[in-house]
Design an enzyme around this catalytic site. Structure first.
Site, PDB file in Angstrom:
ATOM      1  N   ASP A   1       2.513  -2.260   0.067  1.00  0.00           N
ATOM      2  CA  ASP A   1       3.413  -0.787   1.040  1.00  0.00           C
ATOM      3  C   ASP A   1       3.239  -1.682   2.712  1.00  0.00           C
ATOM      4  OD1 ASP A   1       2.148   0.913  -1.160  1.00  0.00           O
ATOM      5  OD2 ASP A   1       0.534   0.434  -0.264  1.00  0.00           O
ATOM      6  N   GLU A   2       4.468  -3.183   2.609  1.00  0.00           N
ATOM      7  CA  GLU A   2       4.956  -3.592   3.867  1.00  0.00           C
ATOM      8  C   GLU A   2       5.884  -2.623   4.146  1.00  0.00           C
ATOM      9  OE1 GLU A   2       4.830  -4.679   0.737  1.00  0.00           O
ATOM     10  OE2 GLU A   2       3.661  -6.423   0.595  1.00  0.00           O
TER      11      GLU A   2
ATOM     12  N   LYS B   1       9.093  -1.649   2.031  1.00  0.00           N
ATOM     13  CA  LYS B   1      10.136  -1.778   0.943  1.00  0.00           C
ATOM     14  C   LYS B   1      10.693  -1.156   0.607  1.00  0.00           C
ATOM     15  CE  LYS B   1       6.697  -3.431  -1.749  1.00  0.00           C
ATOM     16  NZ  LYS B   1       5.641  -3.348  -1.605  1.00  0.00           N
TER      17      LYS B   1
ATOM     18  N   LYS C   1      12.196   0.964   2.539  1.00  0.00           N
ATOM     19  CA  LYS C   1      12.551   1.096   3.786  1.00  0.00           C
ATOM     20  C   LYS C   1      13.737   0.285   3.978  1.00  0.00           C
ATOM     21  CE  LYS C   1      13.443   0.493   8.717  1.00  0.00           C
ATOM     22  NZ  LYS C   1      12.918   0.607  10.180  1.00  0.00           N
TER      23      LYS C   1
ATOM     24  N   ASN D   1       3.303   3.327 -10.496  1.00  0.00           N
ATOM     25  CA  ASN D   1       1.914   2.435  -9.693  1.00  0.00           C
ATOM     26  C   ASN D   1       2.832   2.170  -8.088  1.00  0.00           C
ATOM     27  OD1 ASN D   1       3.252   0.054 -10.670  1.00  0.00           O
ATOM     28  ND2 ASN D   1       2.219  -0.684 -10.501  1.00  0.00           N
TER      29      ASN D   1
ATOM     30  N   GLY E   1       5.369   3.093  -5.069  1.00  0.00           N
ATOM     31  CA  GLY E   1       5.850   4.013  -4.067  1.00  0.00           C
ATOM     32  C   GLY E   1       6.431   3.845  -3.105  1.00  0.00           C
ATOM     33  N   HIS E   2       7.790   4.427  -2.841  1.00  0.00           N
ATOM     34  CA  HIS E   2       8.460   3.245  -1.993  1.00  0.00           C
ATOM     35  C   HIS E   2       8.836   4.306  -0.621  1.00  0.00           C
ATOM     36  CE1 HIS E   2       9.064  -0.406  -4.515  1.00  0.00           C
ATOM     37  NE2 HIS E   2       7.953  -0.341  -4.136  1.00  0.00           N
TER      38      HIS E   2
ATOM     39  N   GLN F   1       5.048  -3.678  -5.195  1.00  0.00           N
ATOM     40  CA  GLN F   1       3.721  -4.173  -5.003  1.00  0.00           C
ATOM     41  C   GLN F   1       3.526  -5.215  -3.972  1.00  0.00           C
ATOM     42  OE1 GLN F   1       3.580  -3.686  -8.907  1.00  0.00           O
ATOM     43  NE2 GLN F   1       3.681  -1.451  -8.098  1.00  0.00           N
TER      44      GLN F   1
ATOM     45  N   GLY G   1      -2.637   8.777  -2.105  1.00  0.00           N
ATOM     46  CA  GLY G   1      -3.248   9.324  -0.789  1.00  0.00           C
ATOM     47  C   GLY G   1      -4.748   8.327  -0.206  1.00  0.00           C
TER      48      GLY G   1
ATOM     49  N   PRO H   1      -7.305   5.934   1.476  1.00  0.00           N
ATOM     50  CA  PRO H   1      -7.199   5.626   2.653  1.00  0.00           C
ATOM     51  C   PRO H   1      -6.523   3.922   2.534  1.00  0.00           C
ATOM     52  CG  PRO H   1      -9.036   6.484   2.471  1.00  0.00           C
ATOM     53  CD  PRO H   1      -7.667   6.753   1.196  1.00  0.00           C
TER      54      PRO H   1
ATOM     55  N   ASP I   1       5.418  -1.131  15.443  1.00  0.00           N
ATOM     56  CA  ASP I   1       5.587  -0.160  16.640  1.00  0.00           C
ATOM     57  C   ASP I   1       3.679   0.338  16.399  1.00  0.00           C
ATOM     58  OD1 ASP I   1       6.307   0.943  14.149  1.00  0.00           O
ATOM     59  OD2 ASP I   1       6.031   2.726  14.894  1.00  0.00           O
TER      60      ASP I   1
HETATM   61  P1  GDP Z   1       6.703   0.504   0.285  1.00  0.00           P
HETATM   62  O1  GDP Z   1       6.081   0.624  -0.844  1.00  0.00           O
HETATM   63  O2  GDP Z   1       6.294  -1.399   0.376  1.00  0.00           O
HETATM   64  O3  GDP Z   1       7.778   0.620   0.083  1.00  0.00           O
HETATM   65  O4  GDP Z   1       6.270   0.802   1.644  1.00  0.00           O
HETATM   66  P2  GDP Z   1       5.329   2.679   1.875  1.00  0.00           P
HETATM   67  O5  GDP Z   1       6.792   2.733   1.546  1.00  0.00           O
HETATM   68  O6  GDP Z   1       4.182   2.580   0.629  1.00  0.00           O
HETATM   69  O7  GDP Z   1       4.430   2.027   2.797  1.00  0.00           O
HETATM   70  C1  GDP Z   1       5.405   1.909   4.190  1.00  0.00           C
HETATM   71  C2  GDP Z   1       5.386   3.536   5.197  1.00  0.00           C
HETATM   72  O8  GDP Z   1       5.093   3.109   6.386  1.00  0.00           O
HETATM   73  C3  GDP Z   1       5.533   4.422   4.941  1.00  0.00           C
HETATM   74  O9  GDP Z   1       5.220   5.913   4.974  1.00  0.00           O
HETATM   75  C4  GDP Z   1       6.929   3.985   5.450  1.00  0.00           C
HETATM   76  O10 GDP Z   1       8.349   5.205   6.007  1.00  0.00           O
HETATM   77  C5  GDP Z   1       6.261   3.610   6.932  1.00  0.00           C
HETATM   78  N1  GDP Z   1       7.543   2.891   7.275  1.00  0.00           N
HETATM   79  C6  GDP Z   1       8.242   1.506   7.362  1.00  0.00           C
HETATM   80  N2  GDP Z   1       8.876   0.871   8.434  1.00  0.00           N
HETATM   81  C7  GDP Z   1       8.183   1.533   9.513  1.00  0.00           C
HETATM   82  C8  GDP Z   1       8.180   1.022  10.774  1.00  0.00           C
HETATM   83  O11 GDP Z   1       8.496   0.171  11.297  1.00  0.00           O
HETATM   84  N3  GDP Z   1       7.083   1.568  11.603  1.00  0.00           N
HETATM   85  C9  GDP Z   1       6.303   2.355  11.375  1.00  0.00           C
HETATM   86  N4  GDP Z   1       6.019   3.472  11.595  1.00  0.00           N
HETATM   87  N5  GDP Z   1       6.419   3.017   9.701  1.00  0.00           N
HETATM   88  C10 GDP Z   1       6.514   2.791   9.095  1.00  0.00           C
HETATM   89  P1  IMO Z   2       4.100  -0.227  -3.388  1.00  0.00           P
HETATM   90  O1  IMO Z   2       5.249  -1.103  -4.776  1.00  0.00           O
HETATM   91  C1  IMO Z   2       0.080  -1.236  -2.777  1.00  0.00           C
HETATM   92  C2  IMO Z   2      -3.353  -1.540  -6.093  1.00  0.00           C
HETATM   93  C3  IMO Z   2      -3.933  -0.966  -7.121  1.00  0.00           C
HETATM   94  C4  IMO Z   2      -5.319  -2.039  -7.218  1.00  0.00           C
HETATM   95  C5  IMO Z   2      -3.964  -2.551  -7.730  1.00  0.00           C
HETATM   96  C6  IMO Z   2      -4.425  -2.669  -9.577  1.00  0.00           C
HETATM   97  O2  IMO Z   2       4.183   1.029  -2.663  1.00  0.00           O
HETATM   98  O3  IMO Z   2       4.080  -2.199  -3.095  1.00  0.00           O
HETATM   99  P2  IMO Z   2      -2.512  -0.723 -10.824  1.00  0.00           P
HETATM  100  O4  IMO Z   2      -2.346   0.840 -10.946  1.00  0.00           O
HETATM  101  O5  IMO Z   2      -1.141  -1.387 -10.196  1.00  0.00           O
HETATM  102  O6  IMO Z   2      -2.927  -1.831 -12.208  1.00  0.00           O
HETATM  103  O7  IMO Z   2      -3.089  -1.295  -9.712  1.00  0.00           O
HETATM  104  O8  IMO Z   2      -3.300  -2.975  -7.255  1.00  0.00           O
HETATM  105  N1  IMO Z   2      -1.779  -0.844  -6.664  1.00  0.00           N
HETATM  106  C7  IMO Z   2      -0.795  -1.128  -5.370  1.00  0.00           C
HETATM  107  N2  IMO Z   2      -0.985  -1.491  -4.268  1.00  0.00           N
HETATM  108  N3  IMO Z   2       0.779  -0.919  -3.256  1.00  0.00           N
HETATM  109  C8  IMO Z   2       1.700  -0.444  -4.517  1.00  0.00           C
HETATM  110  O9  IMO Z   2       2.632  -0.462  -4.673  1.00  0.00           O
HETATM  111  C9  IMO Z   2       0.730  -0.850  -5.009  1.00  0.00           C
HETATM  112  N4  IMO Z   2       0.297  -0.963  -6.980  1.00  0.00           N
HETATM  113  C10 IMO Z   2      -0.392  -1.313  -7.111  1.00  0.00           C
HETATM  114  O10 IMO Z   2      -4.833   0.203  -5.048  1.00  0.00           O
HETATM  115  O11 IMO Z   2      -5.910  -2.268  -6.075  1.00  0.00           O
HETATM  116 MG    MG Z   3       3.901   1.508  -1.882  1.00  0.00          MG
END
Ligand code: GDP
Ligand code: IMO
Ligand code: MG
Length: 437
Positions: free
Chosen positions: A16-17, A19, A21, A41, A43-44, A227, A305, A307, A336
């Protein structure tokens, strides 16, 4: 012919870094975007203007018309989830059937994989991992156990039934052994999967061959990690990890593109750090500041969903993930979210039993005994949201980033200051800038 430029964009923390975006932002410079591991698993999140897309199985590159999106052999595919995701994208005008290719060697997730996961996660004699409950782990178990079913097997009318019956027999034995009484209608599942196979068959192909031919023809490929490195089954906080190789090596094994064809590796990290699910997290903030980051950063899982646990940028962790991935340039996202904090702690070292350690402990007990060493840096009082020029960042924010760069010894080539494409800084003259060509 274009200069060879095949880059990997991967998560350098626990997922969830941001990626999605970053991949979306860069994908217009590439011909192909390929996913190499994980499944739904992931969610981008991608914002294009006010419209929000959450990509799970399909590479984020699909949102750029003309870009080919490849689901590589290292990915595990739930056909129902895939068909649903395709329909969602088609509804908003994405030409999925023209742009998507699915590896014939990608393994297939079945409903009983989710059931097996539920049994494992529900066991009272072990701590749950807090998985996403998508059947990811059990599907990879069948792959490594050499009894899995691949997309090629699924769409093979002559072979599918025998493969399926073998796997079903295996699951029935397992259910008996674990005294699981849930009824599984194996015949109905088979029929449903045969229908799904019909829908997906035209997109299934030898994607390793597709990718290697494209690279030979001078096309550019972006590999989209799912991940993050600390969730990698080999290099992460085992057993609190996912079941695939999210690190750079996974891009090669998960697509069939050799390491000699990779030109660069880009890591994505937040300006702080989060984790969903259980497992060690040395710089976690359990206090009000952790809660503040969760609210301001909207740190709730995009798939489940849940936290997200929040904490501070962890330098030893960043150095570790930079080393195992060979990161050329780091992009720091969500800067930010730290706006307005009077001071920002950064974990700069680990102490175990009073002694400073430089290596990442391999065990749970080792990780749990870490005492993080913090340095507090001054915060900035103004908003950085949407800033796209480095020099316009407040001096304290620039100093914060310089500090991370010096301590991690990795270039910070990019900074993200908001979820949208325009809310990004790419440093002129950086390695990142060079790699993007
Ligand atoms: P991913 O799984 O690595 O693609 O990341 P996620 O989409 O799960 O989570 C990143 C969240 O941060 C998303 O809701 C993005 O829209 C949001 N996001 C990405 N870059 C930024 C940023 O620079 N600032 C803010 N406020 N939100 C960001
Ligand atoms: P993105 O690509 C954050 C975590 C789960 C759990 C562990 C194992 O959006 O960054 P799994 O269902 O893969 O066997 O769960 O890995 N996990 C993630 N955490 N971002 C993800 O994907 C994740 N995909 C799995 O929460 O701790
Ligand atoms: Mg994600």
């Amino acid at each position: 012919m274009n200069q060879m430029s095949n880059i990997i964009v991967l998560g350098a923390q626990w997922g969830d870094e941001g990626k999605g975006k970053i991949v979306d932002l860069f994908s217009d410079r590439f011909d192909i975007v390929a996913r190499y591991q994980g499944g739904h698993n992931a969610g981008h999140t991608v914002y294009i203007g006010p419209t929000k897309y959450i990509l799970k199985l399909i590479p984020s590159g699909i949102l750029r018309p003309g870009v080919t999106a490849v689901i590589g052999n290292g990915v595990v595919v739930d056909p129902l989830a895939l068909v649903e995701e395709m329909a969602t994208l088609e509804k908003v005008g994405v030409n999925v059937r023209e742009q998507l290719a699915i590896s014939n060697r990608a393994h297939v997730i079945f409903p009983f994989h989710r059931m097996v996961e539920k049994v494992g996660e529900g066991r009272t004699d072990r701590e749950a991992i807090g998985t996403t409950s998508r059947g990811i782990g059990p599907c990879y178990e069948d792959k490594i156990g050499r009894r899995g079913i691949r997309m090629a097997d699924l769409i093979d009318p002559a072979g599918f039934e025998a493969h399926y019956n073998n796997l079903a027999a295996d699951k029935m034995t397992l259910a008996k052994a674990f005294d699981v009484h849930e009824t599984i209608d194996f015949a109905a599942i088979r029929q449903q999967y045969e229908e799904l196979a019909g829908k997906l068959a035209p997109l299934v192909t030898d994607t390793a061959s597709l990718l290697n031919r494209a690279i030979r023809a001078g096309k550019r490929v972006l590999f989209e990690g799912a991940q993050g490195a600390m969730l990698d089954v080999d290099h992460g906080t085992y057993p609190f990890v996912t079941s695939s190789n999210a690190t750079a090596g996974g891009a090669c094994s998960g697509t069939g593109v050799p390491p000699t064809k990779i030109t660069g590796i880009i890591g994505v990290s937040k300006a702080y750090i989060t984790r969903v699910g259980a497992g060690p997290f040395p710089s976690e903030d359990h206090g009000p500041l952790g809660e503040q980051i969760r609210q301001v950063g909207k740190e709730f899982g995009s798939v489940t969903g849940r936290p997200r646990r929040c904490g501070w940028f962890d330098v030893p962790l960043a150095r570790y993930t930079a080393a195992v991935n060979g990161i050329d340039s780091l992009i720091v996202t969500k800067l930010d979210v730290l706006d307005g904090l009077p001071e920002i702690p950064v974990c700069t070292g680990y102490r175990v039993n009073g002694v400073e350690v430089t290596d990442m402990p391999a065990t749970r007990t080792g990780m749990d005994s870490i005492e993080p060493i913090y340095t507090k840096l001054p915060g900035w009082k103004t908003s950085t949201r949407g800033i796209s020029v480095l020099e316009q960042l407040p001096p304290e924010a620039q100093a914060y980033l310089r500090f991370l760069e010096e301590r991690t010894e990795v270039e910070i080539g990019g900074i993200s200051t908001g979820p949208e494409r325009t809310e990004t800084i790419v440093k002129p003259g950086s390695r990142l800038h060079q790699l993007l060509g």
